[in-house]
Design a protein around this motif. Structure first.
Motif, PDB file in Angstrom:
ATOM      1  N   GLY A  75       0.822  -1.196   0.000  1.00 26.69           N
ATOM      2  CA  GLY A  75       0.000   0.000   0.000  1.00 26.69           C
ATOM      3  C   GLY A  75       0.861   1.253   0.000  1.00 26.69           C
ATOM      4  O   GLY A  75       0.576   2.219  -0.718  1.00 26.69           O
ATOM      5  N   MET A  76       1.948   1.249   0.770  1.00 26.87           N
ATOM      6  CA  MET A  76       2.809   2.438   0.822  1.00 26.87           C
ATOM      7  C   MET A  76       3.458   2.708  -0.532  1.00 26.87           C
ATOM      8  O   MET A  76       3.659   3.868  -0.903  1.00 26.87           O
ATOM      9  N   ALA A  77       3.797   1.648  -1.292  1.00 27.60           N
ATOM     10  CA  ALA A  77       4.368   1.851  -2.630  1.00 27.60           C
ATOM     11  C   ALA A  77       3.341   2.536  -3.532  1.00 27.60           C
ATOM     12  O   ALA A  77       3.690   3.396  -4.353  1.00 27.60           O
ATOM     13  N   ALA A  78       2.060   2.181  -3.368  1.00 27.47           N
ATOM     14  CA  ALA A  78       0.996   2.818  -4.164  1.00 27.47           C
ATOM     15  C   ALA A  78       0.855   4.291  -3.775  1.00 27.47           C
ATOM     16  O   ALA A  78       0.700   5.163  -4.632  1.00 27.47           O
ATOM     17  N   ILE A  79       0.910   4.568  -2.473  1.00 29.18           N
ATOM     18  CA  ILE A  79       0.751   5.942  -1.988  1.00 29.18           C
ATOM     19  C   ILE A  79       1.930   6.802  -2.454  1.00 29.18           C
ATOM     20  O   ILE A  79       1.750   7.916  -2.958  1.00 29.18           O
ATOM     21  N   LEU A  80       3.145   6.254  -2.329  1.00 25.88           N
ATOM     22  CA  LEU A  80       4.332   7.020  -2.745  1.00 25.88           C
ATOM     23  C   LEU A  80       4.286   7.312  -4.242  1.00 25.88           C
ATOM     24  O   LEU A  80       4.482   8.456  -4.669  1.00 25.88           O
ATOM     25  N   THR A 196      -3.195  -5.330   0.782  1.00 26.37           N
ATOM     26  CA  THR A 196      -2.831  -6.272   1.845  1.00 26.37           C
ATOM     27  C   THR A 196      -4.037  -6.586   2.723  1.00 26.37           C
ATOM     28  O   THR A 196      -4.086  -7.636   3.349  1.00 26.37           O
ATOM     29  N   LYS A 197      -5.017  -5.674   2.756  1.00 23.59           N
ATOM     30  CA  LYS A 197      -6.132  -5.779   3.688  1.00 23.59           C
ATOM     31  C   LYS A 197      -7.314  -6.489   2.997  1.00 23.59           C
ATOM     32  O   LYS A 197      -7.204  -7.637   2.651  1.00 23.59           O
ATOM     33  N   TYR A 198      -8.442  -5.794   2.759  1.00 17.81           N
ATOM     34  CA  TYR A 198      -9.641  -6.500   2.269  1.00 17.81           C
ATOM     35  C   TYR A 198      -9.485  -7.066   0.863  1.00 17.81           C
ATOM     36  O   TYR A 198     -10.025  -8.125   0.563  1.00 17.81           O
TER      37      TYR A 198
HETATM   38  C1  LIG Z   1      -2.190  -0.818   5.942  1.00 14.39           C
HETATM   39  C2  LIG Z   1      -2.599   0.496   5.370  1.00 14.39           C
HETATM   40  C3  LIG Z   1      -1.747   1.209   4.497  1.00 14.39           C
HETATM   41  C4  LIG Z   1      -0.355   0.739   4.164  1.00 14.39           C
HETATM   42  O1  LIG Z   1      -0.391  -0.398   3.368  1.00 14.39           O
HETATM   43  P1  LIG Z   1       0.775  -1.511   3.328  1.00 14.39           P
HETATM   44  O2  LIG Z   1       0.211  -2.555   2.434  1.00 14.39           O
HETATM   45  O3  LIG Z   1       1.004  -1.953   4.736  1.00 14.39           O
HETATM   46  O4  LIG Z   1       1.981  -0.830   2.773  1.00 14.39           O
HETATM   47  C5  LIG Z   1      -2.237   2.379   3.944  1.00 14.39           C
HETATM   48  N1  LIG Z   1      -3.462   2.858   4.243  1.00 14.39           N
HETATM   49  C6  LIG Z   1      -4.291   2.214   5.092  1.00 14.39           C
HETATM   50  C7  LIG Z   1      -5.622   2.802   5.385  1.00 14.39           C
HETATM   51  C8  LIG Z   1      -3.881   1.011   5.685  1.00 14.39           C
HETATM   52  O5  LIG Z   1      -4.705   0.392   6.536  1.00 14.39           O
END
Ligand SMILES: *Cc1c(COP(=O)(O)O)cnc(C)c1O
Length: 381
Positions: A75-80, A196-198
């Motif tokens: 997720g952080m790679a997507a945000i960056l 990574t989550k849902y």
């Molecule tokens: C976990 C999370 C991230 C970061 O994602 P990673 O896959 O851990 O890099 C970003 N935003 C939210 C809301 C998250 O719960």
């Protein structure tokens, strides 16, 4: 393509290779270049253009209401990639004041060091967005549902505000998931996730994704190709498989979460439950207008907050862990984990008390979860 979510999740971007219902995993890092291959058509894993990467990115983008997508290694790679792809030194961003800790550290640290300035705003209060505007403002970045208090952003206001002010809008849709909120259908420019989550949902893949128009996703992909955080084809295949059950999983988890939250709200040991589906939530009406469900995470405090750790540790079915969104239920004390890096007074100002317990509801039978919570709340500690 029919418009109903559970049909789209199975049929968007499928049968791409020889009619196979499950896309084969293309591990190859070497792809032959036919004569005349353009630079842009060179296939290579870091260039985010292998079949397992592009197919799952297209599927997720369609579910989010967009034409183009990208998957990343986290997720952080997507945000960056999104923030450096869309914004430049000198730009000013409006960022939600309770965004994910890693996002907060990235924007106030790395981006600020590189000349992108930030003002924190309240996602549920468009007045705070207007007050934060500067001539050099270029973007608004919000989370539809925040962690761990489940505040709800004014999602219907984002697109008109950004259009009027010439800003790009970006949401981190991790907590709501496309099951309950499809940002592309609300005029939001870019949606991203910690997949990574849902989206993956089975606690076995780290991944991220970005969805938007072709032009914006191309800009973000150009940066991602240089930053290097591409998703391994095996992980992309697992993510793809995980998404196929997204609707079933998340709706079931959300129904259980509301059931458990209601039960906790009526329990004598509980002081407060933060769940946007409960009428006691300050943005319950807003949540019901803009979201088609309330997600499967919530938080609560005990009448005796000093017992929080003992109660959390007495649970037998809930794993004590900072992550969320998987098939197994989790519990965590944010002040001691995900938000432990924040200064105590910032935490207090954000309403994240030392005794706040955050829950991510999985796919267990909710009656077993209630029995587990009942025994933990009754345990002597
Ligand atoms: C976990 C999370 C991230 C970061 O994602 P990673 O896959 O851990 O890099 C970003 N935003 C939210 C809301 C998250 O719960």
């Amino acid at each position: 393509m029919p418009d109903r979510f559970d049909t789209r999740v199975l049929h968007e971007a499928e049968r791409c290779v020889e009619g196979a219902a499950s896309l084969p995993i293309f591990r190859s890092t070497v792809w032959e270049l036919p004569p005349g291959t353009a630079y842009a058509d060179i296939r290579y894993p870091r260039l985010n253009n292998l079949p397992n990467q592009t197919v799952v990115a297209r599927k997720i983008a369609a579910l989010e209401g967009y034409e183009a997508g990208l998957v990343t290694a986290s997720g952080m790679a997507a945000i960056l990639a999104t923030l450096v792809g869309l914004f430049r030194p000198g730009d000013h961003l409006l960022v939600g004041d309770t965004v994910y800790g890693g996002t907060h550290s990235l924007v106030v640290g790395e981006l600020a060091d590189r000349g992108i300035t930030v003002t924190r705003v309240d996602g549920s209060d468009p007045g705070s967005w207007t007050r934060a505007l500067r001539p050099e403002s270029r973007g608004l970045y919000l989370e539809p549902l925040t962690n761990p208090l489940l505040a709800v952003a004014d999602l219907a206001a984002i697109a008109p505000f950004c259009r009027a002010q010439g800003l790009l809008s970006v949401v981190d849709n991790t907590f709501a998931s496309p099951v309950f909120f499809q940002p592309g259908r609300h005029g939001i420019d870019v949606s991203l996730h910690s997949a990574t989550k849902y989206l993956n949902g089975h606690s076995d893949v780290a991944a991220g994704c970005v969805s938007g128009s072709k032009a914006l996703v191309q800009r973000i992909t150009n940066k991602a190709n240089l930053l290097g955080g591409s998703l391994d084809p095996q992980a992309a295949w697992l993510l793809h498989r995980g998404t196929k059950t997204l609707g079933l999983r998340v709706r079931h988890q959300a129904a259980s979460a509301l059931h458990v939250a209601r039960w906790l709200e009526g329990h004598e040991a509980i002081a407060r439950v933060n769940h946007p589906g409960l009428p006691s939530h300050p943005q319950h009406a807003l949540a019901s207008q803009v979201l088609s469900g309330h997600g499967a995470c919530f938080s609560f405090t005990l009448g005796e907050p000093g017992r929080a750790e003992a109660v959390a540790r007495s649970l037998r079915l809930f794993t004590y862990s900072a992550s969320l969104g998987g098939v197994e239920s989790l519990v965590v004390i944010p002040a001691k984990s995900s938000h432990a890096g924040m200064a105590a007074e910032d935490r207090a100002e954000a309403g994240i008390s030392e005794g706040l317990i955050r829950v991510s509801i999985g796919l267990e039978d909710p009656e077993d979860l209630l029995e587990d919570l009942a025994q933990a709340l009754a345990a002597k500690s």
